[in-house]
Design a protein around this motif. Structure first.
Motif, PDB file in Angstrom:
ATOM      1  N   LEU A 275       0.830  -1.196   0.000  1.00 39.12           N
ATOM      2  CA  LEU A 275       0.000   0.000   0.000  1.00 39.12           C
ATOM      3  C   LEU A 275       0.872   1.257   0.000  1.00 39.12           C
ATOM      4  O   LEU A 275       0.549   2.250  -0.651  1.00 39.12           O
ATOM      5  CB  LEU A 275      -0.931  -0.026   1.216  1.00 39.12           C
ATOM      6  N   TRP A 276       1.983   1.191   0.728  1.00 38.66           N
ATOM      7  CA  TRP A 276       2.916   2.330   0.697  1.00 38.66           C
ATOM      8  C   TRP A 276       3.406   2.566  -0.723  1.00 38.66           C
ATOM      9  O   TRP A 276       3.457   3.700  -1.203  1.00 38.66           O
ATOM     10  CB  TRP A 276       4.127   2.093   1.615  1.00 38.66           C
ATOM     11  N   LEU A 277       3.769   1.495  -1.410  1.00 40.40           N
ATOM     12  CA  LEU A 277       4.256   1.662  -2.781  1.00 40.40           C
ATOM     13  C   LEU A 277       3.162   2.246  -3.665  1.00 40.40           C
ATOM     14  O   LEU A 277       3.415   3.115  -4.497  1.00 40.40           O
ATOM     15  CB  LEU A 277       4.737   0.326  -3.359  1.00 40.40           C
ATOM     16  N   PHE A 278       1.926   1.785  -3.466  1.00 41.33           N
ATOM     17  CA  PHE A 278       0.812   2.322  -4.254  1.00 41.33           C
ATOM     18  C   PHE A 278       0.586   3.801  -3.944  1.00 41.33           C
ATOM     19  O   PHE A 278       0.342   4.599  -4.835  1.00 41.33           O
ATOM     20  CB  PHE A 278      -0.478   1.536  -3.955  1.00 41.33           C
TER      21      PHE A 278
ATOM     22  N   ALA B 188      -7.666   3.370   2.623  1.00 43.32           N
ATOM     23  CA  ALA B 188      -7.380   1.948   2.826  1.00 43.32           C
ATOM     24  C   ALA B 188      -6.276   1.787   3.877  1.00 43.32           C
ATOM     25  O   ALA B 188      -6.358   0.924   4.762  1.00 43.32           O
ATOM     26  CB  ALA B 188      -6.965   1.296   1.515  1.00 43.32           C
ATOM     27  N   GLY B 189      -5.257   2.642   3.778  1.00 43.57           N
ATOM     28  CA  GLY B 189      -4.160   2.596   4.753  1.00 43.57           C
ATOM     29  C   GLY B 189      -4.666   2.815   6.159  1.00 43.57           C
ATOM     30  O   GLY B 189      -4.252   2.137   7.104  1.00 43.57           O
ATOM     31  N   LEU B 190      -5.591   3.774   6.300  1.00 44.71           N
ATOM     32  CA  LEU B 190      -6.148   4.051   7.625  1.00 44.71           C
ATOM     33  C   LEU B 190      -6.870   2.831   8.177  1.00 44.71           C
ATOM     34  O   LEU B 190      -6.789   2.523   9.362  1.00 44.71           O
ATOM     35  CB  LEU B 190      -7.108   5.239   7.558  1.00 44.71           C
ATOM     36  N   LEU B 191      -7.574   2.137   7.292  1.00 42.71           N
ATOM     37  CA  LEU B 191      -8.278   0.935   7.740  1.00 42.71           C
ATOM     38  C   LEU B 191      -7.283  -0.118   8.248  1.00 42.71           C
ATOM     39  O   LEU B 191      -7.502  -0.745   9.284  1.00 42.71           O
ATOM     40  CB  LEU B 191      -9.139   0.364   6.613  1.00 42.71           C
ATOM     41  N   TYR B 192      -6.194  -0.306   7.506  1.00 47.44           N
ATOM     42  CA  TYR B 192      -5.171  -1.239   7.988  1.00 47.44           C
ATOM     43  C   TYR B 192      -4.616  -0.786   9.333  1.00 47.44           C
ATOM     44  O   TYR B 192      -4.494  -1.567  10.279  1.00 47.44           O
ATOM     45  CB  TYR B 192      -4.022  -1.349   6.984  1.00 47.44           C
TER      46      TYR B 192
END
Lengths: 214, 253, 220
Positions: free
Chosen positions: A63-66, C192-196
């Motif tokens: 996700l970081w890469l995205f 999405a990151g926040l959800l993770y």
């Protein structure tokens, strides 16, 4: 494995090594200010550093890469796949290395600081001559196994088009329809790549241990 | 006070090596039912190893072990039935107690009864409580071992071994890990046990116990028996130079 | 750059259904993987050479290859060997293998950390091997292993994001899809990151807390 041209995999291997080495280097360096902030006397600095570490570690690498490649790259600041992967993995490595440094520092008995104080060594000398060598020895095996973990983590770079090992594996399996063999090979490449690191770490560790001779 | 003439334990030529080091050099030994045997000697003499070989915690390399009707030839691999028969007849108490830290005192004593002897929980608990009272710790039943002193833990360990109704009890330096004061309460339990007629083999540094409680004393050095005889005679009037030297060293300490 | 309110309400149902799949994959991977890890740990410590070799192989490959490659191997590889697997099953199989390999090392280390006296006492009492494992070694070992197992569970939760590569409609896939339609990559990926993070960060703090408490307990 007859008929499979392995050259692409070796080319991919080179990029995997480059990406791993680059991200590890960035992480090891960036981790130092992060660690200092983490141990700062100012409450706010400490809190910010801790939050950064937690957030970086709390979101999956892919996700970081995205976020960097698609999110920032599309419009804000264009970045190459390799650049995005290097930045993302470097960031993650920094957060993890900061924790590794911290663990190593906290493993040093407080008697060492007391002794250094009693000898009036001064802050810099205490760090350079007493703390750092001991912490280095503790951090080394952990850092080495993290390096191996990071190497496997770089496989996610294939998803944004970095032509490393997993990327070529995917391409090859799509071309040949022999996914089972191709991915078995790719897995083997990763395992083979981790062996020298594990070996070097063990050798260095036992040499350092022998020198301290406890 | 030897209760009978029946030989309960017989060792013939028991030997044990660690690589090229000989730890037990062909030990022959007989222990009668009801006899209390104290084994003393300098550290590294093989006395603990001897004890651990008797119940096969360490498999000996050669010789035979006879306990009651169980005969084991150490030259051959031991069968399951023989091993469990041996363990059933022999109880053991360790220097470091080895209570199970995640179980209450009562569970420590009851669980082996349920799993090894197939007793019901109720039966097992009743027997455990009876033994806990016997070692003076009935009030600790629901505690966890960590809340008990070392002396209490060792008394619980004795109760745990007794709960399986062994015919012989092995004690491997049962007071060595304890402060002298706490050792006394363990020794008191052991003395009472000896009086009740239990067959006991005790590896110990407690010269008072060897002299006053045990029937027989055996001195070991370098994997061999130096001498063995009635306890008062050996302790007061040792024959061998090696024994004299050891006892002098102990007294001077 | 940040998502606005209407965007959030529009995207949330889709993201949440992806999130649910991520959590399901995590749950089943751990449910299968941790017992598998116990089996592998016992296998690696077994006396039989064949059992030991097989277990060691499963552990070394499951740990040595990246989870992403394990996923591809099972999802792409098995069909080429004539065995069709859906992406959900493939995800669970690969991540359970990964979990088994890592947790076997955690469990093995914790079993080895139990003082040898515990084993000896159980043996001297005449307990059977299986009873010794069940009543003496496992309860103590798992207590030691708990923080590390929890820590690993967070990593597996994050690893479900790799299932993006095998077309499993989990959280990252959903976010990416929304991004490619709306071209609003940054805000949706951030969401999405926040959800993770909403799971990973509290879980990480919990692990820290448990570790500290365990440390205090041990030093008593």
């Amino acid at each position: 494995m007859n008929g499979l041209d392995l050259m692409p995999l070796f080319r991919g291997l080179l990029w995997t090594i480059t990406l791993t080495g680059g991200a590890f280097l960035i992480g090891s360096v960036l981790a130092v200010p992060l660690l200092l902030a983490r141990r700062s006397r100012v409450w706010l600095v400490r809190f910010v550093a801790m939050s950064v570490i937690q957030i970086v570690r709390g979101i999956p690498p892919i996700l970081w890469l995205f976020i960097i490649f698609f999110g920032l790259g599309m419009g804000f600041l264009p970045v190459s796949p390799f650049g995005a992967a290097l930045a993302g993995l470097g960031l993650i490595a920094a957060a993890n290395m900061a924790e590794i440094y911290r663990g190593a520092l906290s493993s040093i008995h407080f008697g060492q600081f007391e002794a250094a104080n009693a000898l009036d060594l001064g802050r810099w000398s205490t760090f350079r001559d007493v703390v750092a060598p001991q912490a280095f020895r503790v951090a080394l095996p952990t850092a080495a196994s993290y390096l191996i973990g990071l190497m496997k983590e770089t496989a996610v770079a294939s998803t944004i088009g970095v032509t490393e090992l997993a990327f070529h594996g995917k391409q090859m399996s799509q071309l040949t329809f022999r996914g089972l063999e191709v991915y078995a090979l790719v897995g083997l490449f990763y395992i083979a790549l981790s062996l020298p690191v594990a070996w070097a770490s063990r050798a260095a560790d036992s040499r350092l241990r022998a020198r301290v001779a406890r | 006070m030897i209760a009978s003439d029946k030989t309960l334990i017989r060792l013939n030529g028991l030997s044990k090596h660690y690589g090229r080091l000989t730890v037990l050099d062909g030990i022959d030994l007989e222990v009668k039912a009801g006899e209390v045997l104290a084994i003393i000697g300098p550290s590294g003499s093989g006395k603990s190893t001897l004890l651990r070989c008797i119940n096969y915690l360490e498999p000996p390399d050669g010789g035979t072990i006879t306990v009651d009707d169980i005969v084991i030839d150490a030259g051959n691999p031991i069968g399951r039935a023989a091993l469990s028969g041996l363990r059933r007849r022999v109880g053991m108490v360790f220097q470091s107690f080895n209570l199970f830290p995640h179980m209450s005192v009562l569970r420590n004593i009851s669980l082996p009864q349920e799993r090894v002897l197939g007793r019901s929980r109720k039966e097992a608990d009743a027997r455990s409580m009876q033994l806990l009272s016997r070692v003076g710790l009935a009030d600790k039943a629901e505690q966890f071992p960590i809340r008990c002193s070392g002396g209490q833990q060792q008394r619980i360990a004795i109760a745990r071994a007794l709960a399986l109704d062994p015919e012989v009890m092995l004690f491997d330096e049962p007071t060595s890990a304890l402060d002298p004061e706490l050792g006394l309460e363990v020794l008191a339990v052991m003395r009472e046990l000896a009086k009740s007629g239990m067959t006991m083999i005790v590896v110990t540094h407690e010269m008072g116990f060897a002299e006053n409680v045990s029937d027989t004393v055996m001195i070991m050095a370098d994997g061999n028996i130096v001498e063995k005889g009635p306890s008062k005679e050996i302790m007061r009037n040792p024959q061998h130079e090696r024994t004299k030297r050891f006892l002098r060293a102990v007294h001077d300490r | 750059m940040l998502p606005d309110f209407t965007e959030i309400t529009a995207w949330m149902p889709d993201l949440m259904s992806g999130f649910k799949i991520s959590l399901q994959v995590t749950f089943f991977s751990l449910l299968i993987g941790i017992p598998f890890g116990l089996v592998l740990a016992l296998g690696v410590m077994a006396k039989g050479r064949v059992i030991r070799a097989i277990s060691l192989f499963a552990v070394e490959v499951g740990r040595g290859a990246p989870a992403l490659v394990l996923l591809q191997f099972i999802y792409v590889g098995l069909p080429s060997a004539g065995l069709m697997v859906g992406s959900f099953m493939a995800a669970i199989a690969a991540l359970a293998w990964n979990t088994g390999a890592y947790t076997s090392e955690i469990i093995r280390a914790s079993l080895l950390s139990i003082p040898s006296g515990q084993r000896e006492a159980a043996e001297a009492l005449g307990m059977k091997r299986l009873d010794e494992l069940r009543f003496i070694l496992l309860p103590q070992g798992l207590r030691v292993a708990l923080p590390a197992l929890l820590g690993f569970s967070i990593l597996i939760f994050q690893s479900t994001s790799l299932c993006f590569t095998i077309a499993l409609p989990e959280l990252v896939s959903r976010a990416y899809e929304i991004g490619s339609i709306t071209f609003r990559y940054f805000p949706v990926l951030l969401l999405a990151g926040l959800l993770y993070a909403s799971i990973s960060i509290p879980a990480a703090l919990l692990v820290d807390f448990i570790e500290k408490r365990a440390g205090k307990f041990a030093s008593r």
